[in-house]
Write a protein that holds these residues in place. Structure first.
Motif, short mmCIF file in Angstrom:
data_model
loop_
_atom_site.label_atom_id
_atom_site.label_comp_id
_atom_site.label_asym_id
_atom_site.label_seq_id
_atom_site.Cartn_x
_atom_site.Cartn_y
_atom_site.Cartn_z
N ALA A 118 0.83 -1.20 0.00
CA ALA A 118 0.00 0.00 0.00
C ALA A 118 0.87 1.24 0.00
CB ALA A 118 -0.91 0.00 1.23
N LEU A 119 0.55 2.20 -0.85
CA LEU A 119 1.30 3.44 -0.98
C LEU A 119 0.50 4.59 -0.36
CD1 LEU A 119 2.55 3.00 -4.64
CD2 LEU A 119 3.86 2.70 -2.55
N PRO A 120 1.14 5.72 -0.12
CA PRO A 120 0.42 6.87 0.43
C PRO A 120 -0.73 7.26 -0.49
CG PRO A 120 2.80 7.22 0.51
CD PRO A 120 2.58 5.99 -0.30
N ASP A 121 -1.73 7.88 0.09
CA ASP A 121 -2.92 8.28 -0.64
C ASP A 121 -2.59 9.51 -1.47
OD1 ASP A 121 -5.46 8.50 -1.55
OD2 ASP A 121 -6.26 9.41 0.28
N GLN A 122 -2.00 9.28 -2.65
CA GLN A 122 -1.62 10.39 -3.50
C GLN A 122 -1.57 9.92 -4.95
OE1 GLN A 122 2.61 11.56 -3.78
NE2 GLN A 122 2.95 10.25 -1.97
N THR A 123 -1.65 10.88 -5.86
CA THR A 123 -1.58 10.60 -7.28
C THR A 123 -0.15 10.27 -7.69
OG1 THR A 123 -3.43 12.08 -7.71
CG2 THR A 123 -2.00 11.55 -9.58
N LEU A 124 0.00 9.30 -8.59
CA LEU A 124 1.32 8.97 -9.14
C LEU A 124 1.40 9.50 -10.57
CD1 LEU A 124 1.79 5.28 -7.91
CD2 LEU A 124 2.40 7.41 -6.77
N TYR A 125 2.56 10.00 -10.95
CA TYR A 125 2.74 10.63 -12.25
C TYR A 125 3.74 9.84 -13.09
CZ TYR A 125 0.48 14.54 -9.88
OH TYR A 125 -0.40 15.32 -9.17
N ASP A 126 3.47 9.75 -14.37
CA ASP A 126 4.36 9.09 -15.31
C ASP A 126 5.56 10.01 -15.56
OD1 ASP A 126 5.66 8.09 -17.56
OD2 ASP A 126 3.81 7.41 -18.50
N VAL A 127 6.75 9.55 -15.21
CA VAL A 127 7.92 10.42 -15.29
C VAL A 127 9.01 9.92 -16.23
CG1 VAL A 127 7.55 11.38 -12.99
CG2 VAL A 127 8.98 9.34 -13.26
N ALA A 128 9.01 8.60 -16.55
CA ALA A 128 10.10 8.08 -17.37
C ALA A 128 9.76 6.67 -17.83
CB ALA A 128 11.41 8.06 -16.59
N ALA A 129 10.48 6.22 -18.85
CA ALA A 129 10.40 4.82 -19.25
C ALA A 129 11.28 3.99 -18.33
CB ALA A 129 10.84 4.66 -20.70
N VAL A 130 10.85 2.79 -18.01
CA VAL A 130 11.64 1.91 -17.15
C VAL A 130 13.04 1.71 -17.74
CG1 VAL A 130 11.85 -0.44 -16.28
CG2 VAL A 130 9.65 0.74 -16.15
N ASP A 131 13.12 1.54 -19.05
CA ASP A 131 14.41 1.27 -19.69
C ASP A 131 15.36 2.46 -19.64
OD1 ASP A 131 13.58 -1.26 -20.26
OD2 ASP A 131 13.04 -0.84 -22.35
N ASP A 132 14.82 3.66 -19.36
CA ASP A 132 15.68 4.84 -19.28
C ASP A 132 16.41 4.94 -17.94
OD1 ASP A 132 15.01 5.65 -21.81
OD2 ASP A 132 13.42 7.03 -21.16
N VAL A 133 15.97 4.15 -16.98
CA VAL A 133 16.62 4.16 -15.66
C VAL A 133 17.60 2.99 -15.64
CG1 VAL A 133 16.29 4.22 -13.16
CG2 VAL A 133 14.48 5.05 -14.69
N ARG A 134 18.89 3.31 -15.76
CA ARG A 134 19.92 2.29 -15.87
C ARG A 134 20.64 2.11 -14.54
NH1 ARG A 134 20.25 5.32 -20.53
NH2 ARG A 134 21.95 6.59 -19.66
N GLU A 135 20.97 0.89 -14.24
CA GLU A 135 21.63 0.58 -12.96
C GLU A 135 22.97 1.29 -12.88
OE1 GLU A 135 21.63 -3.04 -9.83
OE2 GLU A 135 21.18 -3.44 -11.94
N GLY A 136 23.22 1.91 -11.73
CA GLY A 136 24.47 2.62 -11.51
C GLY A 136 24.50 4.02 -12.06
N ASP A 137 23.42 4.44 -12.73
CA ASP A 137 23.39 5.76 -13.37
C ASP A 137 22.09 6.46 -12.97
OD1 ASP A 137 23.98 7.90 -14.92
OD2 ASP A 137 24.16 6.81 -16.80
N ILE A 138 22.18 7.49 -12.15
CA ILE A 138 21.00 8.18 -11.64
C ILE A 138 20.30 8.95 -12.76
CG2 ILE A 138 20.24 10.07 -10.14
CD1 ILE A 138 22.48 9.24 -8.22
N LEU A 139 18.98 8.83 -12.79
CA LEU A 139 18.18 9.64 -13.71
C LEU A 139 17.50 10.74 -12.91
CD1 LEU A 139 17.04 10.07 -16.57
CD2 LEU A 139 15.12 8.60 -15.94
N SER A 140 17.79 11.98 -13.25
CA SER A 140 17.25 13.13 -12.51
C SER A 140 15.95 13.60 -13.14
CB SER A 140 18.27 14.27 -12.51
OG SER A 140 19.48 13.86 -11.89
N ILE A 141 14.95 13.84 -12.30
CA ILE A 141 13.67 14.37 -12.77
C ILE A 141 13.22 15.48 -11.82
CG2 ILE A 141 13.00 12.14 -13.77
CD1 ILE A 141 11.00 11.91 -11.37
N THR A 142 12.27 16.26 -12.28
CA THR A 142 11.61 17.26 -11.43
C THR A 142 10.11 17.01 -11.50
OG1 THR A 142 13.35 18.88 -11.84
CG2 THR A 142 11.26 19.70 -10.96
#
Length: 538
Positions: A20-44
């Motif tokens: 169960a997650l907090p009662d809040q909306t989740l937003y689409d921010v990136a493709a799963v494949d764009d998040v690579r292990e060992g390499d941080i993906l920065s978003i706002t």
């Protein structure tokens, strides 16, 4: 894509159920494949700076800025620690945070990263804009007391760790400066350039922290410690008792026994009051002589030259700055940097006397020459502040190393601990005392964990940095001797990585312009050496 709270939080694409997650909306921010292990993906997201980190098939979201100085986490700053698991490390000052819980795993930050809810749906990463409320540690030690002697980096780290780990007993901190623990390295890095009103080093913990966590702060000088009774006496006669006593009294500058050493205008730089005096007295049209040639001297010389003062460094034992610690090649680059910015070096003569009646007017060298000056700054090292110890606790120095000797748990004897510049411990059978800011905080954290009875963790490899004429150089190692150095990059351009080799093994690294690489090395030195140093340097 937006997903409404809870309703869309069923099984994910792998058929597993997300808690169960907090009662809040989740937003689409990136493709799963764009998040690579060992390499941080920065978003706002909704004005929140967030770092996405991948660990295997999982993706985590934490705050993107280090709470210490605001360094941004981007690029290759996520890695696996052999001690703490998956972590993010700050590129600037090497604070280490857990990827899953955002908590501080190693100093120097004193605040956790916010953690945000994450979901993977149909190859997309969905993140909530509101941090998850973390459950505090279970309370412990309600009936116990801790007395911290000293108010520096080790003290602040110990107090933070005690409270973060749930210690609910009374904590009292006694310091003789009258300030809460502050960022002492800023003193020699030019904090006095803007005048006294600008000499306000940042506190390590806020006033609000001490109030909220009910930490009592006393000003006084400790003159006696009864280890058996666990009681201390201050110079004004007051006594304090505690179940646990942590000694973090640090060091004090060593002054040479020179004629004239007590004249006005002869200074050292160790406290904020010293920095105030330098800011008030030394102007751009004055001549200053610095005795010594360590990093504090070089940083002070850099700051004074930027202020416009004439600067001469007298260091007969160090014709090449930092040669013993960093080698001739890098030492020569440092000396050239200073000389190009107007710093003069005298390395073939030593000071035998300081001239003046009430104020300093010059120094006399052993070759008969006299150099005129308005101020003399002495920086030839520190000695541990331990005069209050009973004689049987004052160990004989070993191999030139002084300090209060502690065991692997930072314990002097049952109920008595020491950390920071005052503490000496054995590593591979050799006594060592590490006099740097981050190591002091790591030792304070280790002492607090011992007080709490938590499992011992290996002491992180010491890291420190220097800033001179806008150039930053970082060191990672235990200060061991070395046989030779291998260097990759541009020394003169301050973009390099140097590996220090002893018996065919890398024992230390020095770099400039490679902050992210040094951050990974600080987390797992052996892995970094095997995967990157041996590939690109050796």
């Amino acid at each position: 894509m937006e997903i409404a709270p809870q309703a869309a939080l069923g099984p994910d694409v792998n058929g597993t159920t997300t808690p169960a997650l907090p009662d809040q909306t989740l937003y689409d921010v990136a493709a799963v494949d764009d998040v690579r292990e060992g390499d941080i993906l920065s978003i706002t997201l909704k004005e929140q700076a967030i770092a996405l980190v991948r660990v295997g098939d999982e993706i985590h979201a934490v705050g993107r800025r280090c709470p210490h100085k605001g360094a941004s986490f981007r690029g290759k700053l996520s890695c696996r620690s052999p001690v703490h698991g998956d972590v993010i490390v700050c590129p600037w000052h090497k604070a280490v945070f857990g990827v899953q819980d955002g908590k501080v795993k190693e100093p120097i930050a004193f605040s956790s990263l916010p953690v945000y809810p994450v979901r993977q749906v149909e190859g997309r990463v969905l993140v909530g804009a509101n941090p998850i409320i973390q459950k505090p540690a279970a309370k412990c030690g309600e009936d116990e007391t801790v007395l911290v002697l000293g108010a520096g980096a080790a003290a602040a780290s110990a107090i933070y760790t005690l409270r973060e780990e749930g210690f609910a007993g009374r904590i009292t901190m006694i310091g003789d400066e009258g300030f809460v623990p502050y960022e002492r390295p800023a003193l020699s890095k030019g904090v006095f350039l803007g005048g006294r009103e600008k000499v306000q080093p940042s506190p390590l913990l806020s006033e609000e922290f001490y109030a909220r966590h009910e930490v009592a702060r006393m000003r006084g000088k400790v003159v006696a410690l009864d280890c058996e009774a666990k009681q201390v006496r201050l110079d004004e006669g007051k006594t304090y008792h505690a179940d646990h006593i942590l000694i973090t009294t640090g060091g004090r500058p060593v002054l040479p026994p020179l004629p004239g050493i007590g004249l006005e205008g002869v200074m050292s730089l160790h406290t904020v009051r010293d920095a105030w005096k330098i800011a008030e007295e030394i102007t751009g049209d004055q001549a200053v002589i610095l005795i010594g040639c360590g990093l504090t001297t070089l940083e002070t010389a850099s700051a004074l030259r930027q202020k416009g003062a004439g600067v001469t460094i007298i260091a007969p034992d160090y014709p090449v700055p930092m040669e013993r610690q960093w080698g001739r090649e890098i030492g020569q680059v440092l000396r050239r940097l200073h000389e190009d910015n107007g710093v003069a070096f005298v390395t073939d003569a030593s000071v035998v006397a300081i001239h003046g009646t009430e104020r300093v007017t010059g120094v006399e060298l052993d070759d008969g020459m006299t150099l005129t000056c308005t101020h003399v700054l002495v920086s030839i090292g520190n000695e541990p502040c331990r005069d209050f110890l009973p004689e049987q606790t004052k160990e004989e120095e070993e191999g030139g190393v002084q300090g209060i000797i502690v065991d692997d748990n930072m314990q002097v004897r049952p109920g008595i601990y020491a950390a920071g510049d005052v503490a000496a411990f054995r590593r591979n059978g050799t006594l060592c005392r590490v006099e740097h800011w981050r190591p002091a905080q790591c030792e304070g954290r280790a002492a607090a964990r011992s007080i709490l009875g938590l499992p011992r963790q290996p002491m992180p490899m010491p890291w420190y940095w220097t800033q001179q004429f806008g150039k930053k150089v970082e060191y990672l190692g235990w200060g061991e001797s070395f046989d030779y150095i291998l260097i990759e990059g541009d020394l003169g351009g301050f973009d390099f990585m140097a590996a220090y080799i002893k018996d065919q093994k890398v024992v230390a690294l020095v770099s400039s312009g490679r902050s992210a690489a040094m951050a990974r090395a600080a987390v797992d030195f052996e892995r970094f050496v095997n995967e990157e140093v041996r590939t690109h340097i050796i």
